[in-house]
Design a protein around this motif. Structure first.
Motif, PDB file in Angstrom:
ATOM      1  N   MET A 131       1.080  -1.138   0.011  1.00  0.00           N
ATOM      2  CA  MET A 131       0.128  -0.090  -0.073  1.00  0.00           C
ATOM      3  C   MET A 131       0.868   1.241  -0.101  1.00  0.00           C
ATOM      4  SD  MET A 131      -3.019  -0.852   2.740  1.00  0.00           S
ATOM      5  CE  MET A 131      -2.454  -2.450   3.698  1.00  0.00           C
ATOM      6  N   SER A 132       0.362   2.154  -0.597  1.00  0.00           N
ATOM      7  CA  SER A 132       1.345   3.508  -0.919  1.00  0.00           C
ATOM      8  C   SER A 132       0.401   4.757  -0.277  1.00  0.00           C
ATOM      9  CB  SER A 132       1.596   3.879  -2.206  1.00  0.00           C
ATOM     10  OG  SER A 132       0.098   4.038  -2.997  1.00  0.00           O
ATOM     11  N   SER A 133       1.303   5.463   0.582  1.00  0.00           N
ATOM     12  CA  SER A 133       0.768   6.609   1.439  1.00  0.00           C
ATOM     13  C   SER A 133       0.292   7.630   0.410  1.00  0.00           C
ATOM     14  CB  SER A 133       1.635   6.988   2.436  1.00  0.00           C
ATOM     15  OG  SER A 133       1.009   7.952   3.119  1.00  0.00           O
ATOM     16  N   VAL A 134      -0.877   8.112   0.267  1.00  0.00           N
ATOM     17  CA  VAL A 134      -1.392   8.956  -0.613  1.00  0.00           C
ATOM     18  C   VAL A 134      -2.069   9.923   0.378  1.00  0.00           C
ATOM     19  CG1 VAL A 134      -3.148   9.643  -2.361  1.00  0.00           C
ATOM     20  CG2 VAL A 134      -2.010   7.439  -2.337  1.00  0.00           C
ATOM     21  N   THR A 135      -2.028  11.158  -0.019  1.00  0.00           N
ATOM     22  CA  THR A 135      -2.645  12.480   0.705  1.00  0.00           C
ATOM     23  C   THR A 135      -3.598  13.253  -0.427  1.00  0.00           C
ATOM     24  OG1 THR A 135      -0.973  12.818   2.536  1.00  0.00           O
ATOM     25  CG2 THR A 135      -2.521  14.688   2.053  1.00  0.00           C
ATOM     26  N   VAL A 136      -4.709  13.482  -0.114  1.00  0.00           N
ATOM     27  CA  VAL A 136      -5.525  14.104  -1.206  1.00  0.00           C
ATOM     28  C   VAL A 136      -6.009  15.188  -0.551  1.00  0.00           C
ATOM     29  CG1 VAL A 136      -7.718  13.834  -2.664  1.00  0.00           C
ATOM     30  CG2 VAL A 136      -6.095  11.774  -1.923  1.00  0.00           C
ATOM     31  N   GLU A 173      -5.912   6.067   0.929  1.00  0.00           N
ATOM     32  CA  GLU A 173      -5.743   6.641   2.417  1.00  0.00           C
ATOM     33  C   GLU A 173      -6.526   5.790   3.542  1.00  0.00           C
ATOM     34  OE1 GLU A 173      -7.382  10.401   2.430  1.00  0.00           O
ATOM     35  OE2 GLU A 173      -5.345  11.213   1.498  1.00  0.00           O
ATOM     36  N   LEU A 174      -7.512   5.285   3.489  1.00  0.00           N
ATOM     37  CA  LEU A 174      -8.521   4.282   4.222  1.00  0.00           C
ATOM     38  C   LEU A 174      -7.833   3.222   4.375  1.00  0.00           C
ATOM     39  CD1 LEU A 174     -10.927   4.398   5.942  1.00  0.00           C
ATOM     40  CD2 LEU A 174     -12.312   3.317   3.734  1.00  0.00           C
ATOM     41  N   GLU A 175      -7.152   2.387   3.342  1.00  0.00           N
ATOM     42  CA  GLU A 175      -6.253   1.441   3.609  1.00  0.00           C
ATOM     43  C   GLU A 175      -5.172   1.616   4.653  1.00  0.00           C
ATOM     44  OE1 GLU A 175      -6.404  -1.519  -0.122  1.00  0.00           O
ATOM     45  OE2 GLU A 175      -5.809   0.531  -0.750  1.00  0.00           O
ATOM     46  N   ASP A 176      -4.470   2.422   4.035  1.00  0.00           N
ATOM     47  CA  ASP A 176      -3.422   2.831   5.227  1.00  0.00           C
ATOM     48  C   ASP A 176      -3.976   3.062   6.677  1.00  0.00           C
ATOM     49  OD1 ASP A 176      -1.567   2.771   3.187  1.00  0.00           O
ATOM     50  OD2 ASP A 176      -1.599   5.054   2.729  1.00  0.00           O
ATOM     51  N   LYS A 177      -4.685   3.581   6.951  1.00  0.00           N
ATOM     52  CA  LYS A 177      -5.442   4.187   8.183  1.00  0.00           C
ATOM     53  C   LYS A 177      -6.058   2.931   8.933  1.00  0.00           C
ATOM     54  CE  LYS A 177      -8.971   6.932  10.610  1.00  0.00           C
ATOM     55  NZ  LYS A 177      -8.009   7.717  11.421  1.00  0.00           N
ATOM     56  N   THR A 178      -6.440   2.070   8.383  1.00  0.00           N
ATOM     57  CA  THR A 178      -7.237   0.946   8.761  1.00  0.00           C
ATOM     58  C   THR A 178      -6.150  -0.083   8.713  1.00  0.00           C
ATOM     59  OG1 THR A 178      -7.972   0.189   6.741  1.00  0.00           O
ATOM     60  CG2 THR A 178      -9.314   1.746   8.202  1.00  0.00           C
ATOM     61  N   GLY A 179      -5.297  -0.388   7.895  1.00  0.00           N
ATOM     62  CA  GLY A 179      -4.315  -1.433   8.148  1.00  0.00           C
ATOM     63  C   GLY A 179      -4.896  -2.723   7.099  1.00  0.00           C
ATOM     64  N   GLY A 185      -8.843  -8.021  -0.964  1.00  0.00           N
ATOM     65  CA  GLY A 185      -7.800  -8.846  -0.886  1.00  0.00           C
ATOM     66  C   GLY A 185      -7.566  -9.211   0.777  1.00  0.00           C
ATOM     67  N   GLY A 186      -6.464  -9.751   1.082  1.00  0.00           N
ATOM     68  CA  GLY A 186      -6.170  -9.992   2.467  1.00  0.00           C
ATOM     69  C   GLY A 186      -4.810  -9.515   2.885  1.00  0.00           C
ATOM     70  N   PRO A 187      -4.210  -9.772   4.048  1.00  0.00           N
ATOM     71  CA  PRO A 187      -4.869 -10.909   4.913  1.00  0.00           C
ATOM     72  C   PRO A 187      -6.041 -10.118   5.791  1.00  0.00           C
ATOM     73  CG  PRO A 187      -2.773  -9.892   5.799  1.00  0.00           C
ATOM     74  CD  PRO A 187      -2.864  -9.583   4.609  1.00  0.00           C
ATOM     75  N   PHE A 188      -6.211  -9.067   5.849  1.00  0.00           N
ATOM     76  CA  PHE A 188      -7.255  -8.276   6.630  1.00  0.00           C
ATOM     77  C   PHE A 188      -8.235  -7.605   5.646  1.00  0.00           C
ATOM     78  CE2 PHE A 188      -3.956  -8.599   9.531  1.00  0.00           C
ATOM     79  CZ  PHE A 188      -4.449  -9.404  10.643  1.00  0.00           C
ATOM     80  N   PRO A 189      -9.333  -7.892   4.987  1.00  0.00           N
ATOM     81  CA  PRO A 189     -10.070  -7.354   4.047  1.00  0.00           C
ATOM     82  C   PRO A 189     -10.710  -6.148   4.332  1.00  0.00           C
ATOM     83  CG  PRO A 189     -11.173  -9.361   4.808  1.00  0.00           C
ATOM     84  CD  PRO A 189      -9.816  -9.217   5.514  1.00  0.00           C
ATOM     85  N   LEU A 190     -10.758  -5.182   3.741  1.00  0.00           N
ATOM     86  CA  LEU A 190     -11.379  -3.856   3.759  1.00  0.00           C
ATOM     87  C   LEU A 190     -12.900  -3.902   3.297  1.00  0.00           C
ATOM     88  CD1 LEU A 190     -11.636  -1.054   4.887  1.00  0.00           C
ATOM     89  CD2 LEU A 190     -10.609  -0.134   3.127  1.00  0.00           C
TER      90      LEU A 190
END
Length: 836
Positions: free
Chosen positions: A1-6, A76-82, A87-92
């Motif tokens: 995951m890449s860190s993005v700021t919008v 951004e939300l992927e980064d925040k929630t981990g 996909g996995g291992p922890f699906p959003l």
């Protein structure tokens, strides 16, 4: 995951700092950002703004730039929630919900559990350790997406899932289970629409966002806005939020809670909680939940946290709130906060209690009560003795949840289309359904009462009924309602379409047959106190139109400082007018004047005797009144006596009315000031002549002289007219009609103006707003009020008043208003609500 700021005006993360705007973020997004900023436990997410909706609706598609931005916010939300979307291992997984600036409960679209492709589904089963749970979430998602985004009418039944996963355990291999459920749902959808739900989660997201934007213009949403006077150009925001799962285990669940009882106004948490469920299960009414207080025993730490959070939110917002929440494995998450829809009785109690608790100021308390709620508490209810007899006779068929109070007697209809048609034919309808949905809105709007077999006080039926002010009973489990057959079975009895029942929206009783209705119960002390505060705050005088002694008695109790009555109206309700008009039409004016004088003396003597106010305005008969031309048989009358078409065309008729008023006043011992006004005065010489006529009549000295101005020429002559008169009324409705070139009676009906407004042929609704040209005329009168504050110059309003109209007039400096009797209290409230 890449860190993005919008950073953009099209989207905004919940956690982003800075000022927030409800019109941009919508009500739901505004609340989520606010709660996040306040440190509450809100699942992460972002808002796609109403600006993006406007752009989509204008062009019919989303721009590539907006799509890229939505995906950047997702990163951004992927980064925040981990967690990983798709996909996995922890699906959003995501919920995608509508959020208009003005609450429109149940009117627009939502998709939950979005983001389930095969990889994400398998990961969900692995991380939760529960393949059956994964199957349940997958089944829910496919059905909701197919219906909401693709427009499917037939979605798989819950029974289908049970048969599909019969024998599947929590530890079963998730891949084959996914394949079985997904392929079954896809096959059904292909059969109906020849389409499939995309298995690419990012395509799912874009499809869901577009569906929410499209839902702004669905038939039910447009109809809801029309009924509630919500502008069509607001648009909706879209809330994209990380899912939490109330259906994960028995320590999970979903609920809706009000910070006070929205039916009665009683303090304390009121709401419902459904364990092992998602939010859709609660609001859809398909399962009957437990009271939220059940959480006290089941998950006491969650209940304590919920109670403290609700109290703090209510204190900060200064209003009773409607809050959606989810519990996932014993952890509380806040999903939505908004001002609660409430019944009229509850609104009054809540406003008074919040003021007494010093949670709000006087202005804040008054702002939480609407004019329509004041109108609702003035409605009739069951006669107490008749109600008691019905209970004693065993006519109570069943008892459900009283979701919106009021008493209504009507014929049962089980289909919304049939209910709407029956209302058009003059039938008072009670719409009975197993459970309502947004597709029933037209029937719910038409009906006077709503009855459902399932669902609780936060179900679709309950929320919409409270917003409409329609009597409603929900969750009446003893009823077996079959819309297809047009029957309702209960306790061995079968009722069919057209059978009459009575509903008590407070107790939840469904009663066989008709119960006699009587006038509203004793006045509510809280309402009286609130309206007294509103009156003090406004400093305005309210005159009530009264045509009977009963209305004259009621007017003062409702807060009127004066009364007005038209002689033609009074004589029509007492049966005198028809004979007088017949005499005028068939004979000489002199033949009718004596009878007219006697009738005025008699009937106004009765009115004056009941008037506990200090000022009473009596308007002369207007033989040219557009709205009563049929009653007065104007065409025939003017053939015989064309002079009656002019305000002072017949001094003999005017003199008869003046003498009658003077005679009625002889019996009055109190200091009652009476002014006699003539409609459609347009020249100062007319009012001077009327004063001269009054002065020639013995015993008329106590009668003041005034004018109703209804034309631009009359307004232009305001200086001269006020010089000769004691009182002047500006009749706004007739003035608006004159300037617009339409009949005044059309300002008292929905059509044809509603159609004209929908077609965009006029930009101002003259029934509730002041046209710019009329505004200029009214401003010229306001100048006189400002120059000569001692002059008694008022505005006469007909029909329902509005806050916007009264506020506009109040800002111009007017402080005297004459309104219909039932509009006295709404007017007092509206005038007290204006910002200072």
């Amino acid at each position: 995951m890449s860190s993005v700021t919008v950073t953009t005006e099209m989207t905004r993360a919940f956690s982003e700092p800075g000022a927030i705007d409800r019109n941009v973020l919508g009500g739901k997004g505004y609340g989520l950002v606010e709660m996040t900023q306040e440190g509450l436990n809100v699942p992460g997410g972002y808002v796609i703004s109403t600006s993006a909706c406007h752009e989509y609706l204008e062009h019919g598609s989303m721009t590539a730039e907006l799509i890229d931005e939505i995906h950047a916010r997702l990163s951004e939300l992927e980064d925040k929630t981990g967690k990983t979307f798709g996909g996995g291992p922890f699906p959003l997984l995501l919920s995608v919900r509508s959020g208009a600036p003005v609450s429109m409960p149940g009117m627009m679209d939502t998709v939950l559990n979005l983001g389930l492709g095969r990889d994400a589904a398998i990961a969900l089963a692995d991380v939760t350790g529960d393949t059956r749970f994964m199957a349940d979430v997958l089944f829910r998602f496919h059905g909701m997406y197919a219906e909401t985004v693709l427009g499917a009418l037939e979605t798989p039944d819950r029974v289908d899932l049970n048969s599909l996963i019969d024998g599947v355990t929590a530890t079963s291999q998730p891949g084959p289970v996914y394949d079985t459920v997904w392929q079954h749902c896809q096959a059904l959808l292909r059969d109906e629409l020849d389409e499939e739900v995309p298995d690419d989660p990012r395509a799912q997201l874009i499809g869901a966002v577009e569906a929410v934007f499209r839902s702004w213009n669905t038939r039910r949403a447009v109809k809801y806005r029309e009924v509630h006077k919500i502008p069509n150009d607001l648009g909706t925001a879209v809330v994209v939020q990380s899912m939490v799962f109330g259906n994960l285990d028995q320590d999970s669940g979903s609920g809706v809670v009000f910070t006070r009882n929205p039916v009665t106004g009683e303090p304390g948490l009121f709401g419902e909680f459904l364990s092992a469920s998602q939010g859709e299960d609660v609001v859809a009414g398909i399962r009957t939940p437990d009271p939220v207080t059940a959480l006290r025993d089941r998950l006491p730490h969650v209940y304590t946290e919920l109670e403290n959070t609700c109290a703090e939110l209510e204190r900060r917002r200064g209003d009773v709130l409607d809050i959606e929440f989810t519990v996932e494995r014993g952890i509380l998450y806040m999903l939505q906060v908004r001002s609660a829809k409430r019944t009229a009785q509850a609104a009054i109690r809540i406003a008074a209690d919040l003021l007494a608790e010093q949670v709000v100021t006087t202005a804040g308390a008054l702002s939480t009560v609407s004019l329509e709620q004041i109108r609702q508490v003035q409605r009739p209810g069951f006669d107490p003795d008749a109600h008691a007899r019905a209970r004693d006779d065993g006519r109570v068929l069943a008892t459900g949840v009283g979701a919106a109070p009021g008493h209504v007697v009507g014929a049962l209809y089980f289909d919304s289309d049939a209910a709407q048609q029956a209302v058009k034919e003059g039938v008072t309808v009670i719409l009975a359904r197993p459970v309502t949905s947004p597709t029933d809105l037209h029937g719910m709007i038409a009906a006077d009462g709503i009855l459902t077999a399932t669902g609780g006080s936060t179900s679709h039926a309950a929320v919409v009924a409270r917003a409409l002010g329609t009597t409603c009973v929900v969750g009446c489990g003893a009823l077996d309602i079959d819309p297809a057959a047009g029957t309702m079975h209960v306790g061995g009895q079968t009722l069919v379409t057209g059978d009459v029942v009575s509903l008590d929206g407070t107790t939840g009783e469904v009663i066989l047959g008709e119960i006699e209705l009587s006038e509203p119960a004793a006045e509510d002390d809280r309402l009286t106190a609130l309206l007294e505060l509103a009156r003090e705050r406004s400093g305005a005088q309210i005159f009530a139109r009264s045509t009977t002694p009963d209305q004259a008695r009621q007017a003062h109790g409702r807060g009127a400082t004066g009364l007005v009555a038209g002689i033609d109206d009074v004589l029509a309700t007492t049966g005198h007018l028809d004979g007088i008009i017949t005499t005028l039409r068939e004979g000489e004016i002199s033949d009718a004047s004596a009878a007219l004088e006697r009738a005025v003396a008699t009937e106004f003597g009765r009115l004056f005797a009941e008037a506990t106010v200090t000022e009473f305005g009596v308007r002369a008969i207007d033989f040219h009144a557009d709205e009563s031309s049929e009653l007065l048989r104007t065409a025939e009358l003017f053939i015989a006596h064309p002079e009656l078409a002019l305000p002072l065309g017949s001094e003999e008729i005017l003199a008869a009315q003046l003498r009658g008023i003077a005679a009625a006043l002889q019996e009055v011992t109190t200091d009652l000031t009476v002014h006699f006004t003539v409609r459609k005065i347009a020249d100062s010489r007319e009012i001077a002549a009327l004063v001269k006529l009054r002065d020639t009549l013995p015993g008329s000295a106590r009668v003041e002289i005034g004018a109703y101005l209804t034309s631009p020429r009359g307004i232009a002559s305001i200086d001269g007219i006020t010089t000769h008169s004691d009182v002047v009324w500006i009749e706004l409705r007739v003035l608006q009609a004159a300037v617009a070139g339409i009949s005044a009676r059309h300002l008292l009906t929905s059509e044809p103006l509603d159609s004209y407004l929908r077609r965009g042929l006029i930009t101002v609704d003259p029934r509730v707003e002041i046209d710019d040209q009329v505004g200029g005329l009214v401003d010229s009168v306001a100048d006189v009020v400002a120059r000569e504050p001692g002059r008694r110059i008022g505005i006469r309003l007909t029909g329902p008043v509005s806050v916007e109209l009264l506020s506009s007039l109040q800002q111009r400096g007017f402080a005297r208003f004459a309104v219909d009797g039932d509009e006295v209290r709404p007017s007092i409230l509206a005038l007290g609500q204006r910002e200072r």
